[in-house]
Design a protein around this motif. Structure first.
Motif, PDB file in Angstrom:
ATOM      1  N   ASP A   1       4.787  11.705   1.725  1.00  0.00           N
ATOM      2  CA  ASP A   1       4.200  10.846   0.525  1.00  0.00           C
ATOM      3  C   ASP A   1       3.999   9.379   0.720  1.00  0.00           C
ATOM      4  OD1 ASP A   1       3.205   9.516  -1.278  1.00  0.00           O
ATOM      5  OD2 ASP A   1       2.571  11.721  -2.648  1.00  0.00           O
TER       6      ASP A   1
ATOM      7  N   THR B   1      -1.697  10.531   2.045  1.00  0.00           N
ATOM      8  CA  THR B   1      -0.300  11.267   2.275  1.00  0.00           C
ATOM      9  C   THR B   1      -0.035  11.624   0.978  1.00  0.00           C
ATOM     10  OG1 THR B   1       1.248   9.478   1.843  1.00  0.00           O
ATOM     11  CG2 THR B   1       0.981   9.589   3.808  1.00  0.00           C
TER      12      THR B   1
ATOM     13  N   SER C   1       2.732  14.845   0.020  1.00  0.00           N
ATOM     14  CA  SER C   1       2.731  15.218   1.703  1.00  0.00           C
ATOM     15  C   SER C   1       4.002  15.605   1.408  1.00  0.00           C
ATOM     16  CB  SER C   1       2.018  14.203   2.613  1.00  0.00           C
ATOM     17  OG  SER C   1       2.599  13.047   2.420  1.00  0.00           O
ATOM     18  N   ASP C   2       4.951  15.253   2.314  1.00  0.00           N
ATOM     19  CA  ASP C   2       6.371  15.581   2.565  1.00  0.00           C
ATOM     20  C   ASP C   2       6.781  14.083   3.000  1.00  0.00           C
ATOM     21  OD1 ASP C   2       7.111  17.925   1.945  1.00  0.00           O
ATOM     22  OD2 ASP C   2       7.275  18.887   3.880  1.00  0.00           O
TER      23      ASP C   2
ATOM     24  N   PRO D   1      -2.216  21.658   0.787  1.00  0.00           N
ATOM     25  CA  PRO D   1      -3.178  20.255   1.273  1.00  0.00           C
ATOM     26  C   PRO D   1      -3.842  19.904   0.148  1.00  0.00           C
ATOM     27  CG  PRO D   1      -3.932  21.705   2.908  1.00  0.00           C
ATOM     28  CD  PRO D   1      -2.727  22.438   2.312  1.00  0.00           C
TER      29      PRO D   1
END
Length: 173
Positions: free
Chosen positions: A29, A23, A26-27, A45
């Protein structure tokens, strides 16, 4: 050569801890401690070739094995020649070692900057990340964020431009 290693034995299956690693940036995380530190962000990514960083620190992803390890090569600050990254290692069926390893050859101003500025900030950030990982995967456990040392708080204020000149601040005199 500077080697800075932090690790945490987490009472969880390696697959579960590895999911946290995936993660990163990432949004959603669940590993990086963006509640107290600049978020880790990339141009795309997480994967080999992704370019980004956190705050003023810049790096590119040079190795990524989902759920197992990720290694980033520094681009900035100037003088940081080397890598940092996370490794997920199963110890047994119910314990996993999560390690963050930084290895740099500090050159020029980084030779002084690492011990005085970057290392204290780095150490506090990584311990927050390991706490966050443990909180995310261990049921009914919530480790409160550790208090930041006075020195780390001072460095953060200076970095954010909120440092107060001692002669102007007479409120503590």
């Amino acid at each position: 050569m500077i080697r800075n290693v932090h690790h945490r034995m987490i009472p969880a299956d390696a697959r579960v801890v590895g999911e946290l690693l995936d993660t990163l940036a990432s949004d959603d995380d669940r590993l990086w401690p963006c509640h107290r530190w600049p978020a880790m962000r990339f141009t795309g990514p997480l994967g080999v070739g992704a370019v980004g960083g956190h705050g003023p620190v810049r790096y590119s992803c040079e190795d990524y094995v989902p759920g197992r390890r990720v290694t980033f090569r520094f681009r900035r600050p100037r003088g940081f020649v080397g890598t940092h990254g996370f490794v997920v290692e199963p110890v047994d069926a119910s314990r996993t070692r999560l390690t963050h390893r930084l290895e740099i050859d500090a050159r020029g101003p980084a030779r002084i900057g690492w011990p005085l500025i970057w290392r204290p900030l780095h150490d506090a950030l990584i311990e927050d990340a390991l706490d966050r990982a443990e909180n995310a995967v261990v049921p009914h456990r919530h480790r409160e964020p550790r208090p930041l040392s006075g020195y780390v708080r001072l460095l953060r204020r200076c970095a954010s431009g909120r440092a107060v000149h001692p002669r102007r601040d007479r409120s503590t005199v």
